[in-house]
Design a protein around this motif. Structure first.
Motif, PDB file in Angstrom:
ATOM      1  N   GLU B 235      34.912  84.249  10.199  1.00  0.00           N
ATOM      2  CA  GLU B 235      34.504  85.554  10.733  1.00  0.00           C
ATOM      3  C   GLU B 235      35.739  86.425  11.010  1.00  0.00           C
ATOM      4  O   GLU B 235      35.745  87.622  10.732  1.00  0.00           O
ATOM      5  CB  GLU B 235      33.682  85.351  12.018  1.00  0.00           C
ATOM      6  N   ALA B 236      36.777  85.797  11.534  1.00  0.00           N
ATOM      7  CA  ALA B 236      38.007  86.550  11.817  1.00  0.00           C
ATOM      8  C   ALA B 236      38.588  87.128  10.518  1.00  0.00           C
ATOM      9  O   ALA B 236      39.038  88.276  10.497  1.00  0.00           O
ATOM     10  CB  ALA B 236      39.030  85.645  12.502  1.00  0.00           C
ATOM     11  N   PHE B 237      38.563  86.367   9.452  1.00  0.00           N
ATOM     12  CA  PHE B 237      39.071  86.871   8.168  1.00  0.00           C
ATOM     13  C   PHE B 237      38.154  87.943   7.577  1.00  0.00           C
ATOM     14  O   PHE B 237      38.626  88.876   6.933  1.00  0.00           O
ATOM     15  CB  PHE B 237      39.271  85.727   7.171  1.00  0.00           C
ATOM     16  N   ARG B 238      36.832  87.787   7.777  1.00  0.00           N
ATOM     17  CA  ARG B 238      35.923  88.837   7.292  1.00  0.00           C
ATOM     18  C   ARG B 238      36.226  90.153   7.998  1.00  0.00           C
ATOM     19  O   ARG B 238      36.297  91.213   7.382  1.00  0.00           O
ATOM     20  CB  ARG B 238      34.457  88.449   7.523  1.00  0.00           C
ATOM     21  N   ARG B 239      36.419  90.064   9.310  1.00  0.00           N
ATOM     22  CA  ARG B 239      36.719  91.301  10.054  1.00  0.00           C
ATOM     23  C   ARG B 239      38.058  91.889   9.650  1.00  0.00           C
ATOM     24  O   ARG B 239      38.206  93.101   9.539  1.00  0.00           O
ATOM     25  CB  ARG B 239      36.708  91.013  11.558  1.00  0.00           C
ATOM     26  N   LEU B 240      39.040  91.016   9.466  1.00  0.00           N
ATOM     27  CA  LEU B 240      40.352  91.492   9.022  1.00  0.00           C
ATOM     28  C   LEU B 240      40.206  92.267   7.710  1.00  0.00           C
ATOM     29  O   LEU B 240      40.744  93.367   7.558  1.00  0.00           O
ATOM     30  CB  LEU B 240      41.290  90.289   8.850  1.00  0.00           C
ATOM     31  N   LEU B 249      36.533  97.658  13.860  1.00  0.00           N
ATOM     32  CA  LEU B 249      35.732  96.545  14.371  1.00  0.00           C
ATOM     33  C   LEU B 249      36.403  95.915  15.571  1.00  0.00           C
ATOM     34  O   LEU B 249      37.623  95.850  15.649  1.00  0.00           O
ATOM     35  CB  LEU B 249      35.611  95.468  13.289  1.00  0.00           C
ATOM     36  N   GLU B 250      35.584  95.410  16.469  1.00  0.00           N
ATOM     37  CA  GLU B 250      36.149  94.724  17.626  1.00  0.00           C
ATOM     38  C   GLU B 250      36.830  93.430  17.211  1.00  0.00           C
ATOM     39  O   GLU B 250      36.437  92.800  16.245  1.00  0.00           O
ATOM     40  CB  GLU B 250      35.026  94.377  18.603  1.00  0.00           C
ATOM     41  N   PHE B 251      37.817  93.034  17.995  1.00  0.00           N
ATOM     42  CA  PHE B 251      38.442  91.745  17.749  1.00  0.00           C
ATOM     43  C   PHE B 251      37.589  90.668  18.398  1.00  0.00           C
ATOM     44  O   PHE B 251      36.959  90.897  19.435  1.00  0.00           O
ATOM     45  CB  PHE B 251      39.863  91.732  18.304  1.00  0.00           C
ATOM     46  N   LEU B 252      37.551  89.496  17.760  1.00  0.00           N
ATOM     47  CA  LEU B 252      36.773  88.393  18.318  1.00  0.00           C
ATOM     48  C   LEU B 252      37.319  88.030  19.684  1.00  0.00           C
ATOM     49  O   LEU B 252      38.534  88.003  19.889  1.00  0.00           O
ATOM     50  CB  LEU B 252      36.889  87.156  17.421  1.00  0.00           C
ATOM     51  N   GLU B 253      36.405  87.760  20.593  1.00  0.00           N
ATOM     52  CA  GLU B 253      36.875  87.303  21.884  1.00  0.00           C
ATOM     53  C   GLU B 253      37.039  85.790  21.811  1.00  0.00           C
ATOM     54  O   GLU B 253      36.068  85.062  21.619  1.00  0.00           O
ATOM     55  CB  GLU B 253      35.857  87.675  22.954  1.00  0.00           C
ATOM     56  N   LEU B 254      38.276  85.358  21.915  1.00  0.00           N
ATOM     57  CA  LEU B 254      38.525  83.931  21.761  1.00  0.00           C
ATOM     58  C   LEU B 254      38.686  83.300  23.131  1.00  0.00           C
ATOM     59  O   LEU B 254      39.593  83.619  23.881  1.00  0.00           O
ATOM     60  CB  LEU B 254      39.782  83.715  20.917  1.00  0.00           C
ATOM     61  N   LYS B 255      37.753  82.407  23.435  1.00  0.00           N
ATOM     62  CA  LYS B 255      37.815  81.739  24.736  1.00  0.00           C
ATOM     63  C   LYS B 255      37.681  80.245  24.539  1.00  0.00           C
ATOM     64  O   LYS B 255      37.000  79.794  23.627  1.00  0.00           O
ATOM     65  CB  LYS B 255      36.672  82.232  25.624  1.00  0.00           C
ATOM     66  N   SER B 256      38.315  79.496  25.401  1.00  0.00           N
ATOM     67  CA  SER B 256      38.193  78.050  25.271  1.00  0.00           C
ATOM     68  C   SER B 256      36.801  77.640  25.696  1.00  0.00           C
ATOM     69  O   SER B 256      36.186  78.234  26.569  1.00  0.00           O
ATOM     70  CB  SER B 256      39.227  77.347  26.134  1.00  0.00           C
ATOM     71  N   LYS B 257      36.305  76.603  25.052  1.00  0.00           N
ATOM     72  CA  LYS B 257      34.978  76.094  25.418  1.00  0.00           C
ATOM     73  C   LYS B 257      35.090  75.208  26.642  1.00  0.00           C
ATOM     74  O   LYS B 257      34.110  74.849  27.259  1.00  0.00           O
ATOM     75  CB  LYS B 257      34.379  75.321  24.238  1.00  0.00           C
ATOM     76  N   ARG B 258      36.313  74.862  26.993  1.00  0.00           N
ATOM     77  CA  ARG B 258      36.483  73.923  28.092  1.00  0.00           C
ATOM     78  C   ARG B 258      36.735  74.620  29.431  1.00  0.00           C
ATOM     79  O   ARG B 258      37.018  73.984  30.415  1.00  0.00           O
ATOM     80  CB  ARG B 258      37.625  72.959  27.784  1.00  0.00           C
ATOM     81  N   GLY B 259      36.614  75.960  29.437  1.00  0.00           N
ATOM     82  CA  GLY B 259      36.804  76.681  30.691  1.00  0.00           C
ATOM     83  C   GLY B 259      35.733  76.295  31.698  1.00  0.00           C
ATOM     84  O   GLY B 259      34.768  75.608  31.370  1.00  0.00           O
ATOM     85  N   LEU B 260      35.889  76.740  32.926  1.00  0.00           N
ATOM     86  CA  LEU B 260      34.953  76.382  33.988  1.00  0.00           C
ATOM     87  C   LEU B 260      33.523  76.759  33.611  1.00  0.00           C
ATOM     88  O   LEU B 260      32.590  75.967  33.734  1.00  0.00           O
ATOM     89  CB  LEU B 260      35.359  77.089  35.284  1.00  0.00           C
ATOM     90  N   LEU B 261      33.386  77.987  33.113  1.00  0.00           N
ATOM     91  CA  LEU B 261      32.060  78.454  32.722  1.00  0.00           C
ATOM     92  C   LEU B 261      31.476  77.546  31.637  1.00  0.00           C
ATOM     93  O   LEU B 261      30.301  77.194  31.667  1.00  0.00           O
ATOM     94  CB  LEU B 261      32.160  79.890  32.197  1.00  0.00           C
TER      95      LEU B 261
END
Ligand SMILES: Nc1ncnc2c1ncn2[C@@H]1O[C@H](COP(=O)(O)OP(=O)(O)OP(=O)(O)O)[C@@H](O)[C@H]1O
Ligand SMILES: [Mg+2]
Lengths: 82, 269
Positions: B235-240, B249-261
């Motif tokens: 997806e990041a390359f498609r947007r690029l 286009l907005e940049f992907l929001e990259l967040k760790s899956k291991r965060g508290l949430l």
């Protein structure tokens, strides 16, 4: 800063160290990449020589790619040393 | 007249060839007529990433030295019919590329294609110059580590000095692509963030690509990740690619899956 950090001090995270080190490093490297920097130095020395003895000239920049700020430090030969 | 996009970096191994392949496919998938050109003479590997290594008969040096016609050296991609590939020669001699021959070749390609995407060698020697001197745009690939950012800065600084466009008073459009972002490391302060890198390099951002194991498996099988509809890096390359075409286009929001949430969500799912 949290109370914990305030009380016990905070260890600098490595990403912050990376940023700081890069900024300092690039401030020097960008200047040296300027094509006219050596000629500029020579010319400044010539001008200053009319008034005082120059020992060294240090030039650096704080700015990014489109350099629009040069900091010139002229080190004079202090007469007391002679 | 087509646009020449040169993919470059200071440091090696930061993702130039991967980006070249994925951007070329991405632009072709968006309907553009694209040719990916490998200028990493002696170390070809764009062929493997594109999965076209078995179809190579002639290469760009053969074309430039008149041993074959351009049409004989161009390989058409099976999956993206607008996409063509011009391989690098495997002769070890990097000086095999002659500037005037390169110019002739690129001028012909510009007439026939919308985009010419050039994969360049690491470093700033002669190979770099041949890849950049006719570029309309440059994608500078950097990973968020000190040596990559430092070397990217040097490259950005010399692009204009090597470019013909700049000599004519025009500007080579320069954009940075930040590759191999690891969100969990950025969050814990152990990796520079996208903003940190941008702040230092001070050229506009056009892509942020996360670290993604799927890129390695995609390369293993020769199918660029951009074809994978379910991958984040794809997806990041498609947007690029679409940003290159001018979309905002907005940049992907990259967040760790291991965060508290993430942990809390994990408990309830
Ligand atoms: N976002 C990513 N996530 C995971 N692996 C990646 C990512 N980007 C690149 N890689 C891997 O890193 C390695 C180097 O990538 P690549 O060959 O594209 O770099 P390069 O800049 O072209 O290298 P060279 O300077 O040697 O030509 C490859 O194995 C590639 O699969
Ligand atoms: Mg490569």
């Amino acid at each position: 800063m949290s109370l914990f950090e305030a009380l016990f001090g905070r260890k600098k995270k490595s990403a912050e160290a990376a940023k700081d080190r890069l900024k300092i490093m690039l401030a020097h490297e960008r200047v040296h990449a300027l094509p006219y920097i050596d000629d500029l130095k020579k010319d400044i020395i010539e001008v200053v020589k009319k008034y005082a003895e120059v020992n060294d000239i240090k030039i650096k920049t704080e700015k990014n790619q489109d350099i629009d700020f040069l900091e010139v430090e002229i080190v004079l030969n202090s007469p007391s040393k002679d | 007249m087509g646009t020449i996009i040169t993919v470059t970096s200071g440091k090696g191994g930061v993702g130039k060839s991967t980006t070249t392949a994925n951007v070329a496919v991405g632009l072709a998938q968006a309907g553009k007529r694209v040719v990916a050109v490998d200028f990493d003479i002696g170390l070809r590997n764009l062929d493997m990433i594109l999965g076209l290594e078995n179809r190579i008969v002639y290469d760009s040096i053969d074309v430039m030295e008149g041993r074959c016609k351009l049409s004989q050296a161009l390989i058409s991609d099976k999956r993206s019919k607008n996409l063509f590939f011009l391989p690098a020669s495997q002769t070890k001699d990097k000086s095999a590329l002659k500037k005037e021959k390169v110019r002739e070749l690129l001028e012909v390609l510009k007439k026939d294609f919308d985009y010419i995407v050039i994969d360049s060698p690491a470093g700033i020697e002669s190979g770099f110059e041949n890849s950049i001197f006719l570029a309309d745009e440059a994608l500078i690939i950097a990973t968020p580590d000190v040596s990559s950012v430092r070397d990217a800065d040097r490259v950005i600084g010399i692009i204009d000095a090597k470019s013909e466009k700049a000599k004519e008073g025009k500007e080579v459009k320069k954009h940075v692509v930040i590759n191999r972002i690891k969100p969990e490391m950025v969050e814990s302060g152990e990796m520079m963030s996208v903003d940190d890198v941008l702040n230092i390099l001070a050229i506009p951002l056009i892509g942020v690509i996360p670290e993604d194991k799927k890129i390695i498996s995609a390369t293993n099988v020769g199918e660029p990740i951009v074809y994978d509809k379910n991958s984040l890096a794809g997806e990041a390359f498609r947007r690029l690619s679409r940003r290159i075409l001018g979309e905002d286009l907005e940049f992907l929001e990259l967040k760790s899956k291991r965060g508290l949430l993430g942990i809390i969500k994990g408990l309830f799912s």
